[in-house]
Scaffold this motif. Structure first.
Motif, PDB file in Angstrom:
ATOM      1  N   MET A   1       0.833  -1.191   0.000  1.00 27.53           N
ATOM      2  CA  MET A   1       0.000   0.000   0.000  1.00 27.53           C
ATOM      3  C   MET A   1       0.872   1.247   0.000  1.00 27.53           C
ATOM      4  SD  MET A   1      -1.604   0.403   3.809  1.00 27.53           S
ATOM      5  CE  MET A   1      -2.402   1.920   3.281  1.00 27.53           C
ATOM      6  N   VAL A   2       0.261   2.388  -0.315  1.00 23.91           N
ATOM      7  CA  VAL A   2       0.935   3.678  -0.309  1.00 23.91           C
ATOM      8  C   VAL A   2       0.269   4.560   0.743  1.00 23.91           C
ATOM      9  CG1 VAL A   2       1.220   5.829  -1.616  1.00 23.91           C
ATOM     10  CG2 VAL A   2       1.771   3.641  -2.690  1.00 23.91           C
ATOM     11  N   VAL A   3       1.080   5.284   1.501  1.00 20.39           N
ATOM     12  CA  VAL A   3       0.581   6.208   2.521  1.00 20.39           C
ATOM     13  C   VAL A   3       0.946   7.624   2.106  1.00 20.39           C
ATOM     14  CG1 VAL A   3       0.704   6.913   4.932  1.00 20.39           C
ATOM     15  CG2 VAL A   3       0.848   4.483   4.339  1.00 20.39           C
ATOM     16  N   ALA A   4      -0.035   8.521   2.033  1.00 19.02           N
ATOM     17  CA  ALA A   4       0.209   9.897   1.604  1.00 19.02           C
ATOM     18  C   ALA A   4      -0.338  10.881   2.630  1.00 19.02           C
ATOM     19  CB  ALA A   4      -0.433  10.147   0.243  1.00 19.02           C
ATOM     20  N   ASP A  19       3.087  -1.286   8.256  1.00 17.76           N
ATOM     21  CA  ASP A  19       4.137  -2.161   7.734  1.00 17.76           C
ATOM     22  C   ASP A  19       4.524  -3.243   8.740  1.00 17.76           C
ATOM     23  OD1 ASP A  19       5.581  -2.572   5.335  1.00 17.76           O
ATOM     24  OD2 ASP A  19       7.425  -1.879   6.288  1.00 17.76           O
ATOM     25  N   ALA A  20       4.176  -3.023  10.003  1.00 21.26           N
ATOM     26  CA  ALA A  20       4.496  -4.021  11.038  1.00 21.26           C
ATOM     27  C   ALA A  20       3.539  -5.214  10.992  1.00 21.26           C
ATOM     28  CB  ALA A  20       4.438  -3.373  12.422  1.00 21.26           C
ATOM     29  N   GLN A  21       2.455  -5.086  10.223  1.00 22.21           N
ATOM     30  CA  GLN A  21       1.486  -6.171  10.130  1.00 22.21           C
ATOM     31  C   GLN A  21       1.976  -7.241   9.149  1.00 22.21           C
ATOM     32  OE1 GLN A  21      -0.959  -5.841  12.388  1.00 22.21           O
ATOM     33  NE2 GLN A  21       0.079  -3.896  12.791  1.00 22.21           N
ATOM     34  N   PRO A  22       1.774  -8.511   9.466  1.00 22.57           N
ATOM     35  CA  PRO A  22       2.291  -9.574   8.602  1.00 22.57           C
ATOM     36  C   PRO A  22       1.651  -9.621   7.216  1.00 22.57           C
ATOM     37  CG  PRO A  22       0.845 -10.480  10.304  1.00 22.57           C
ATOM     38  CD  PRO A  22       1.088  -9.047  10.663  1.00 22.57           C
ATOM     39  N   ASP A  23       0.438  -9.069   7.093  1.00 24.66           N
ATOM     40  CA  ASP A  23      -0.271  -9.140   5.820  1.00 24.66           C
ATOM     41  C   ASP A  23      -0.356  -7.802   5.099  1.00 24.66           C
ATOM     42  OD1 ASP A  23      -1.843  -8.132   7.858  1.00 24.66           O
ATOM     43  OD2 ASP A  23      -3.712  -8.929   7.051  1.00 24.66           O
ATOM     44  N   ILE A  24       0.378  -6.798   5.574  1.00 25.71           N
ATOM     45  CA  ILE A  24       0.353  -5.468   4.951  1.00 25.71           C
ATOM     46  C   ILE A  24       1.782  -5.020   4.671  1.00 25.71           C
ATOM     47  CG2 ILE A  24      -0.286  -3.034   5.207  1.00 25.71           C
ATOM     48  CD1 ILE A  24      -2.523  -3.912   7.100  1.00 25.71           C
ATOM     49  N   VAL A  26       3.869  -1.646   3.197  1.00 28.03           N
ATOM     50  CA  VAL A  26       3.883  -0.267   2.711  1.00 28.03           C
ATOM     51  C   VAL A  26       5.008  -0.151   1.688  1.00 28.03           C
ATOM     52  CG1 VAL A  26       4.187   2.156   3.325  1.00 28.03           C
ATOM     53  CG2 VAL A  26       2.953   0.622   4.878  1.00 28.03           C
ATOM     54  N   VAL A  27       4.628   0.062   0.433  1.00 24.71           N
ATOM     55  CA  VAL A  27       5.624   0.087  -0.641  1.00 24.71           C
ATOM     56  C   VAL A  27       6.065   1.497  -0.999  1.00 24.71           C
ATOM     57  CG1 VAL A  27       4.864  -2.102  -1.618  1.00 24.71           C
ATOM     58  CG2 VAL A  27       3.798   0.030  -2.394  1.00 24.71           C
ATOM     59  N   GLY A  28       5.365   2.513  -0.459  1.00 27.23           N
ATOM     60  CA  GLY A  28       5.757   3.878  -0.762  1.00 27.23           C
ATOM     61  C   GLY A  28       5.057   4.889   0.116  1.00 27.23           C
ATOM     62  N   GLU A  29       5.702   6.061   0.280  1.00 28.53           N
ATOM     63  CA  GLU A  29       5.127   7.171   1.022  1.00 28.53           C
ATOM     64  C   GLU A  29       5.193   8.424   0.164  1.00 28.53           C
ATOM     65  OE1 GLU A  29       6.616   7.756   5.016  1.00 28.53           O
ATOM     66  OE2 GLU A  29       7.245   5.657   5.149  1.00 28.53           O
ATOM     67  N   ALA A  30       4.194   9.293   0.327  1.00 35.51           N
ATOM     68  CA  ALA A  30       4.143  10.527  -0.447  1.00 35.51           C
ATOM     69  C   ALA A  30       3.746  11.689   0.450  1.00 35.51           C
ATOM     70  CB  ALA A  30       3.148  10.393  -1.603  1.00 35.51           C
ATOM     71  N   LEU A  43       3.592   1.792  -8.817  1.00 40.73           N
ATOM     72  CA  LEU A  43       3.644   0.655  -7.898  1.00 40.73           C
ATOM     73  C   LEU A  43       2.359  -0.180  -7.881  1.00 40.73           C
ATOM     74  CD1 LEU A  43       5.395   2.450  -4.884  1.00 40.73           C
ATOM     75  CD2 LEU A  43       6.459   0.965  -6.594  1.00 40.73           C
ATOM     76  N   SER A  44       1.250   0.386  -8.344  1.00 41.07           N
ATOM     77  CA  SER A  44      -0.046  -0.317  -8.370  1.00 41.07           C
ATOM     78  C   SER A  44      -0.394  -0.973  -7.030  1.00 41.07           C
ATOM     79  CB  SER A  44      -0.053  -1.383  -9.477  1.00 41.07           C
ATOM     80  OG  SER A  44       0.147  -0.793 -10.733  1.00 41.07           O
ATOM     81  N   PRO A  45      -0.419  -0.215  -5.940  1.00 40.29           N
ATOM     82  CA  PRO A  45      -0.764  -0.805  -4.631  1.00 40.29           C
ATOM     83  C   PRO A  45      -2.240  -1.174  -4.570  1.00 40.29           C
ATOM     84  CG  PRO A  45      -0.696   1.576  -4.457  1.00 40.29           C
ATOM     85  CD  PRO A  45      -0.227   1.250  -5.850  1.00 40.29           C
ATOM     86  N   ASP A  46      -2.574  -2.105  -3.681  1.00 41.77           N
ATOM     87  CA  ASP A  46      -3.980  -2.477  -3.487  1.00 41.77           C
ATOM     88  C   ASP A  46      -4.758  -1.347  -2.826  1.00 41.77           C
ATOM     89  OD1 ASP A  46      -3.665  -5.050  -4.556  1.00 41.77           O
ATOM     90  OD2 ASP A  46      -2.935  -5.815  -2.640  1.00 41.77           O
TER      91      ASP A  46
END
Length: 221
Positions: A1-4, A19-24, A26-30, A43-46
């Motif tokens: 996911m991306v956090v902006a 990002d600390a979650q085993p199933d999540i 974070v691939v980018g921040e804006a 990046l095409s995040p979910d």
């Protein structure tokens, strides 16, 4: 996911929690909406977590561009409980919204819900907000709810009943109990409603129900 988010501490804090979650992941921040759109394209995040108020491009316009271009789902952040920013975010294609003072567990849960293709509609405050903003502002050309009443004709009587109960905040289990059918049948009705009306998810189905006049906001909101 991306956090902006334009506030670095807020952004990095949310990113660290998620990002600390085993199933999540974070691939980018804006730090602004334009950067969020660019990251999403590459990046095409979910899921994209977007602050409403950001420089260069605000979160509403970023959400509009992201949802128009691909399959990433939008979760909005706002400091305001009830305002037209939330209305605009929903119409821009967001699948839900969170207040910035959200608890850690609720943040994680929200991301999982949106990633799974559902929407943040369960809390009664969300239902009241949607009822309030849709009653105060008319449908606009190009909105999902523009000239919606005729589109109701595409629904079967049972699908209309299902949409009505959805708009009143009922869960699939509650709808199943009211209509004396299985939850699987309700899920089928919901899928058919979204497909026939060309809507993204339950949030937008509820907006449609209010805009079409199928449901009217209660006096207490």
């Amino acid at each position: 996911m991306v956090v902006a988010d334009d506030q670095e501490l807020v952004r990095s804090g949310f990113a660290m929690i998620l990002d600390a979650q085993p199933d999540i992941e974070v691939v980018g921040e804006a730090g602004d909406g334009a950067a969020a759109v660019a990251l999403t394209r590459s990046l095409s995040p979910d899921v994209v977590l977007l602050d409403v108020r950001m420089p260069v491009m605000d979160g509403i316009e970023a959400a509009r561009q992201i949802t128009a271009e691909g399959g990433s789902r939008i979760l909005m952040l706002t400091t305001f409980d009830v305002d037209e920013y939330v209305y605009d975010a929903l119409y821009a294609g967001a699948s839900g919204f969170l207040l910035k003072d959200v608890r850690r567990d609720d943040l994680v849960h929200a991301v999982r819900v949106v990633a799974a293709g559902d929407s943040l509609l369960a809390p009664s405050v969300t239902r009241r907000l949607i009822a309030d903003v849709t009653s105060r502002r008319p449908a606009r050309a190009g909105d999902p709810g523009a000239a919606p009443s005729a589109r109701l004709d595409a629904l079967t009587p049972r699908e209309r009943e299902t949409l009505l109960l959805m708009a009143r905040g009922a869960s699939n289990a509650e709808i199943a109990a009211r209509l004396f059918v299985s939850e699987h049948t309700v899920k089928t009705h919901v899928s058919n409603i979204l497909m026939k009306l060309g809507l993204r998810d339950r949030v937008h189905a509820v907006i449609f129900a209010y805009d079409s006049g199928l449901v009217t906001p209660s006096p207490e909101g």
